[in-house]
Motif scaffolding. Structure first.
Motif, mmCIF file in Angstrom:
data_model
loop_
_atom_site.group_PDB
_atom_site.id
_atom_site.type_symbol
_atom_site.label_atom_id
_atom_site.label_comp_id
_atom_site.label_asym_id
_atom_site.label_seq_id
_atom_site.Cartn_x
_atom_site.Cartn_y
_atom_site.Cartn_z
ATOM 1 N N VAL A 1 0.805 -1.223 0.000
ATOM 2 C CA VAL A 1 0.000 0.000 0.000
ATOM 3 C C VAL A 1 0.835 1.270 0.000
ATOM 4 O O VAL A 1 0.323 2.321 -0.373
ATOM 5 N N ARG A 2 2.058 1.227 0.404
ATOM 6 C CA ARG A 2 2.836 2.477 0.446
ATOM 7 C C ARG A 2 3.528 2.717 -0.871
ATOM 8 O O ARG A 2 3.962 1.791 -1.541
ATOM 9 N N ARG A 3 3.619 4.025 -1.226
ATOM 10 C CA ARG A 3 4.223 4.359 -2.510
ATOM 11 C C ARG A 3 5.627 4.930 -2.373
ATOM 12 O O ARG A 3 6.406 4.887 -3.310
ATOM 13 N N ASP B 1 5.477 3.997 -7.898
ATOM 14 C CA ASP B 1 4.571 3.946 -9.047
ATOM 15 C C ASP B 1 5.143 4.689 -10.244
ATOM 16 O O ASP B 1 4.699 4.481 -11.367
ATOM 17 N N GLU B 2 6.079 5.565 -9.967
ATOM 18 C CA GLU B 2 6.558 6.435 -11.036
ATOM 19 C C GLU B 2 7.276 5.648 -12.139
ATOM 20 O O GLU B 2 6.934 5.777 -13.306
ATOM 21 N N PRO B 3 8.267 4.820 -11.794
ATOM 22 C CA PRO B 3 8.951 4.121 -12.895
ATOM 23 C C PRO B 3 8.192 2.876 -13.327
ATOM 24 O O PRO B 3 8.644 1.759 -13.105
ATOM 25 N N ASN B 4 7.027 3.083 -13.920
ATOM 26 C CA ASN B 4 6.281 1.892 -14.363
ATOM 27 C C ASN B 4 6.695 1.520 -15.780
ATOM 28 O O ASN B 4 5.883 1.298 -16.645
ATOM 29 N N GLY C 1 2.554 -2.571 -15.107
ATOM 30 C CA GLY C 1 3.827 -1.875 -15.001
ATOM 31 C C GLY C 1 4.101 -1.351 -13.596
ATOM 32 O O GLY C 1 5.188 -0.857 -13.323
ATOM 33 N N TYR C 2 3.100 -1.457 -12.726
ATOM 34 C CA TYR C 2 3.314 -0.965 -11.350
ATOM 35 C C TYR C 2 3.902 -2.079 -10.498
ATOM 36 O O TYR C 2 3.343 -3.172 -10.398
ATOM 37 N N VAL C 3 5.026 -1.759 -9.881
ATOM 38 C CA VAL C 3 5.711 -2.763 -9.081
ATOM 39 C C VAL C 3 4.799 -3.294 -7.989
ATOM 40 O O VAL C 3 4.783 -4.477 -7.676
ATOM 41 N N ARG C 4 3.993 -2.387 -7.444
ATOM 42 C CA ARG C 4 3.134 -2.809 -6.323
ATOM 43 C C ARG C 4 2.101 -3.829 -6.778
ATOM 44 O O ARG C 4 1.716 -4.708 -6.015
ATOM 45 N N MET D 1 2.314 -11.472 -6.371
ATOM 46 C CA MET D 1 3.180 -12.448 -5.719
ATOM 47 C C MET D 1 2.604 -12.877 -4.378
ATOM 48 O O MET D 1 2.559 -14.060 -4.041
ATOM 49 N N LEU D 2 2.149 -11.887 -3.603
ATOM 50 C CA LEU D 2 1.644 -12.219 -2.286
ATOM 51 C C LEU D 2 0.368 -13.060 -2.392
ATOM 52 O O LEU D 2 0.221 -14.065 -1.676
#
Lengths: 297, 99, 649
Positions: free
Chosen positions: B23-25, B92-95, C623-626, C632-633
């Protein structure tokens, strides 16, 4: 070291006169509560600095719990290396990076929070179920024997590291060096030429093809000051540089001297300047109007 | 003292860390969450060492700490480098992983 | 001549056993040249291209004439042999040799095949000569002669083959030549369509022949004429019947017999010499040849014989009726051809009493019908290629030679003694009465109708009043065209007499096909009188209606249903269209629809479905790492849950 060992045994044993387990129980519940609170605070606090402080709290409490579990050396390392060095590094980087929009807690990815919550609950549930299923009722063997086999806890760990885990230890050393080198490579910006001195800068400024002072502004010496109108140089020619480059490239620059010539002809012929002159009324308009009326047949 | 308590605490802390990563960016906070997860696992190792009466668990926890330190050094260096070029520490920036 | 004498001496010295098939030697070894010469000429003409334009027609005619001369030489040599030793077999090479299957390329020369050889080569040569004049102004004359030579070669292969498989090769070869020549003016859509129609309808018959050959091989293990004749008696009668019916189907296709008759009338789109040679004299009679050649099979099966008789009877009436209503001179003659071949098929279906006369009529018909067609071509030549007889009339004065030759052919076909048609047709009627009274009556009636429509044709073309189109100046054709007509007219006049009394055709063919005297309930003299009466009645009606009265230039529209049906070829095309073409079209459309919607739909639908799923799945790749971390989780949770299920369940 002995003092520390004593501290550990005292914390583990609890106050005198109380059941041996009670001290540890109290310690556990206090530290565990604080650790969880620290973790939650870290995740939920808006500012990264607060997060850093919260995780420092968690780490210190974990250090206490390590010590309570006869892991004196690890507890100390936790405090000194983690809380002291690593967290300071975090704060230091925070200082460099500063705060930005990413500190906002508004979620931008659709459904991320909901799914994260589901994953959190599911994962936690699984872990808890696994832990309870596997270890509930399994007693501690205790580390008294292991810790005293080589003398103390530190000596026991040292004996293990330099015997059984020697290879891993050596590899870890290589890893650390690599990490240090990597950090340097990543953050280092190399200067490829020496800094210029003031005489060098001055010489450069007066080099051929350079303007030692500002370029002339467009329209300064022409009849109007539109940006596409080149300035007139003292000798009557136009200063091409005065018109911005993009206009010149697009062919929007106008010819100032031709306009001036036409203006001169207007004046000499005493003709009226039409009202829809795109460049607006110039000085002496009334004069010309008057003269135009006169010249009309 | 029941070892399960320690392990449950470890599980809770690990899960909190994992949720935080999601959840944290801010990349630095994400890093802190990872540290939390590593610490949670360390607690489990220490508990296991005590349960088994050997010091091997503590040694492993020690190695985890070393690796975590190395990781933090490199990771923070990467964050600083990214921040220099993109002026942001948001994950989120380097997507650019996207097509 | 030296060759013949040497051949004769060799053969007499060889002294073969009577009644046996003799290995060809001496003169008879020349038989392959019969085929090779026109084939080589066709190849040269087709490959030489434009530089052969100047002499191509001469080469083609010379090749055909050479075969004719060779045919005569072989005939003479054969006549020098004893009556029962006139069958010569010449293996050339082994064609296919696979396991138990072996097919030889071998030629068989016997009285039956030599008769055909002479008909094909002599009539063919005459028509070659005629074509030199008829096609003089056609830019593609060389190609025309190439195809004609190809046809001669294929037809000779057909009649000289010693087994059904090789016969099939020739059968297909003449079909190809027929297709090429009907569509010779392929720039005309009608010609191209007619060629295709002929080809497709012939395919139906060819199917019958190929299946018949397969059945022969399956049951007897051989398909050579000699082998089949020997072993056919031991074959199950039902199988024999089926072979006979399949061969009849083949004959129907090639000889334009009911129900495969529809292509012949359209085949008149080809140049007139083609109509004369292929679609009157030779190729269309191949069916009769096939039936007569298979006499050993038909003699064993009453059912198939009856079918042959039925087909012949129906066709002879149909063709005659169609002939009465056609204003197109060539189509009228085509109807007549159908009818006359119907006679032959009828005769061939009668068994040993008819085989000889089927061939006899075939030979005389070949002469007079070729002459008639050449006459029609000559008339067209003089009338600017107009084929409508209603635009003719009173042409006798303008083209005397044509009138005379056409008239001789006319007398021959309606069966006026002593012209050739009388001898052959009368024998067929007699034989028909002897075997099947109904067929005999039909044949008798057919003779009357034949007289009617031929008289109509004669009267409308050469007599009555001139109804010419404006600007048409009828004139006699050049000698190169009239000479072959004269020769054929002589054949029409005296061919029958010569074959019957000089050539003694009954005895000539008897060793091959067998012969029995027909013994009918009606005395021969009475039968002749009846036939003559019917013929005269038909001719008189025709003459009164078309020579004495004025013929309208436009075909009258207010006519009886019978006339309308005859004009529409007795609805042969309509039936084919309704029974075969429309259902076929619907079937095809259904298949196309199924292919487009169901099969393609399934394939394309699968592809589209996968594409759509992929497009949706692609969104996972944000493309979002999160997001990836979340996956994965969640994955870890799923795996853990699965493990837990396995562990605890």
């Amino acid at each position: 070291m002995n003092a520390l060992a004593n501290l550990g045994s005292v914390v583990a044993a609890g106050p005198i006169g109380v059941e041996p387990d009670t001290g540890e129980t109290v310690t556990f519940w206090v530290c565990a509560t604080l650790a969880v609170l620290g973790g939650l605070g870290m995740v939920l606090s808006r500012k990264a600095v607060h997060s850093a402080l919260f995780i420092a709290l968690t780490m210190i409490n974990l250090a206490v719990l390590y010590i309570a579990q006869d892991a004196l050396f690890l507890g100390m390392v936790q405090i000194i290396v983690y809380t002291g060095a690593v967290m300071m590094l975090f704060v230091f980087v925070l200082m460099v990076v500063g705060v930005d929009a990413s500190d906002s807690l508004v979620e931008t990815l659709k459904g991320q929070r909901l799914l994260a919550g589901i994953a959190f609950v599911g994962f936690l549930g699984l872990l808890l179920a696994g832990v309870v299923e596997a270890f509930d009722g399994v007693p501690f063997v205790g580390l008294e024997a292991a810790n005293t086999a080589q003398g103390t806890n530190v000596e026991g760990i040292g004996a293990l590291i330099f015997t059984r885990y020697l290879l891993a230890f050596e590899v870890t050393a290589a890893l650390l060096i690599t990490a240090a080198v990597g950090a340097m490579v990543l953050t280092h910006r190399e200067r490829v030429e020496p800094r210029k001195s003031q005489p060098e800068l001055s010489t450069e400024r007066f080099a051929p093809g350079r303007h030692p002072v500002n370029k002339p502004s467009p329209g300064v010496y022409a009849r109007n000051n539109a940006v596409s109108m080149p300035a007139l140089l003292p000798d009557g020619s136009t200063a091409e540089d005065s018109v911005p480059g993009p206009l010149r490239v697009r062919g929007d620059a106008r010819e100032a001297d031709l306009l001036a010539l036409a203006e001169a002809e207007h004046l000499s012929a005493h003709e009226a300047v039409t009202v829809d002159d795109p460049y607006g009324p110039g000085p002496g308009q009334t004069d010309r109007q008057a003269s135009g009326e006169e010249s009309r047949p | 003292m029941n070892p399960t308590n320690y392990l449950v605490l470890s599980a809770i802390l690990f899960s909190i860390g994992a949720a935080g990563v999601l959840v944290r960016r801010n990349a630095i906070v994400v890093f802190m969450c990872i540290e939390l997860m590593l610490n949670a696992s360390n607690l489990a190792f220490v508990t296991f060492a005590r349960m088994n009466g050997t010091l091997d668990g503590q040694v492993v926890a020690f190695f985890v700490m070393v690796v975590a330190a190395a990781e933090v050094v490199v990771g923070l260096a990467i964050i600083v480098t990214i921040f220099r070029t993109r002026n942001s520490a948001s994950v989120d920036e380097p997507n650019l992983l996207r097509l | 001549m030296a060759v013949i004498t040497t051949g004769l001496t060799i053969l007499t010295e060889g002294a073969p056993n009577p009644g046996e098939v003799v290995a060809a030697s001496g003169t008879f070894a020349l038989a392959p040249l019969l085929i090779a010469i026109p084939l080589a000429s066709a190849v040269v003409l087709l490959l030489a291209g434009r530089r052969a334009n100047a002499w191509g027609h001469l080469l083609g005619t010379a090749a055909s004439a050479a075969s004719a001369v060779l045919g005569v030489v072989l005939l003479v040599a054969m006549m020098g042999q004893p009556e029962d030793a006139r069958t010569f077999n010449q293996p050339l090479w082994t064609w296919i040799d696979v396991g138990s299957f072996s097919a030889d390329v071998a030629l068989q020369l016997d009285p039956l095949s030599i008769s055909f050889v002479l008909l094909v080569t002599i009539v063919g040569s005459l028509i070659h000569v005629y074509s030199v004049g008829y096609m003089a102004h056609d830019p593609d004359r060389r190609r025309f002669f190439a195809y004609l030579n190809l046809f001669i070669a294929a037809m000779l292969l057909l009649v000289l083959a010693d087994n059904y498989l090789l016969l099939y090769v020739g059968w297909e070869g003449v079909g190809l030549a027929s297709y090429l020549l009907i569509g010779f003016w392929y720039h005309k859509p009608s010609a191209a369509t007619a060629a295709k129609k002929a080809f497709v309808v012939n395919r139906v018959g060819d199917f019958g022949l190929s299946v018949a050959i397969m059945v022969m091989f399956a049951t007897m293990g051989t398909f050579s004429f000699a082998g089949v004749n020997e072993t056919i008696a031991a074959v199950d009668p039902d199988t024999v019947t089926w072979i006979g019916l399949l061969l009849l189907l083949a004959a129907c296709g090639k000889s334009a017999q009911f129900p495969l008759q529809s292509w012949l009338l359209d085949a008149m789109e080809g140049p007139t010499p083609v109509s004369a040679l292929i679609h009157a004299a030779t190729m269309v009679t191949a069916g009769v040849y096939l039936i007569v050649r298979s006499n050993a099979i038909y003699d064993l099966t009453q059912t198939a014989q009856l079918a042959v008789v039925l087909v012949g009877t129906i066709t002879l009436l149909m063709g005659a009726i169609i002939g009465t209503a056609k204003d197109d001179i060539k189509k009228g003659l085509a109807g007549s051809t159908m009818s006359q071949i119907g006679y032959m098929v009828l005769a061939a279906g009668l068994g040993p009493v008819g085989y000889v006369f089927a061939i006899f009529h075939l030979l005389t018909h070949g002469m007079f019908k070729a002459g008639l067609f050449l006459g029609a071509g000559s008339v067209m030549h003089g009338m600017n290629d107009d084929v409508n007889m209603r635009h003719y009339g009173a042409l006798r004065a303008a083209m005397v030679v044509t009138w005379a030759t056409f008239g001789l052919g006319f007398l021959a076909i309606i069966g006026i003694p002593p012209f050739s048609g009388f001898w052959s047709k009368d024998e067929i009627i007699k034989a028909a009465f002897a075997e099947h009274t109904v067929a005999g009556v039909a044949a008798l009636l057919g003779a009357g109708v034949t007289a009617f429509y031929m008289t109509r044709m004669m009267a409308m073309t050469f007599h009555g009043k001139a109804r010419w189109e404006p600007g048409v100046h009828p004139h006699e054709s050049p000698a190169v065209m009239t000479v072959p007509m004269i020769v054929l007219a002589v054949g029409s006049a005296f061919g029958g007499l010569a074959l019957l009394f000089v050539g003694n055709i009954e005895e000539w063919l008897a060793p091959v096909v067998g012969f029995e005297k027909a013994a009918g309930p009606i005395p021969t003299s009475l039968l002749i009188a009846m036939t003559m009466a019917v013929v005269v009645v038909g001719a008189v009606i025709g003459w009164r209606q078309y020579a004495m009265r004025d013929v309208p230039r436009m075909a009258p529209m207010q006519v009886s249903w019978a006339t309308r049906a005859a004009r529409a070829d007795l609805y042969g095309d309509a039936v084919n269209e309704a029974v075969f073409m429309r259902p076929g079209q619907y079937l095809t459309r259904t298949l196309v629809w199924t292919d487009n919607k169901v099969i393609d739909g399934a394939v394309n639908g699968t592809a589209a479905g996968i594409g759509g799923l992929s497009a949706r799945a692609r969104r996972w790749q944000s493309g979002y790492v999160r997001n990836y971390a979340l996956s994965m989780l969640l994955g870890a949770v799923l795996v853990g849950a699965a493990l837990a299920l396995v562990r605890f369940a």
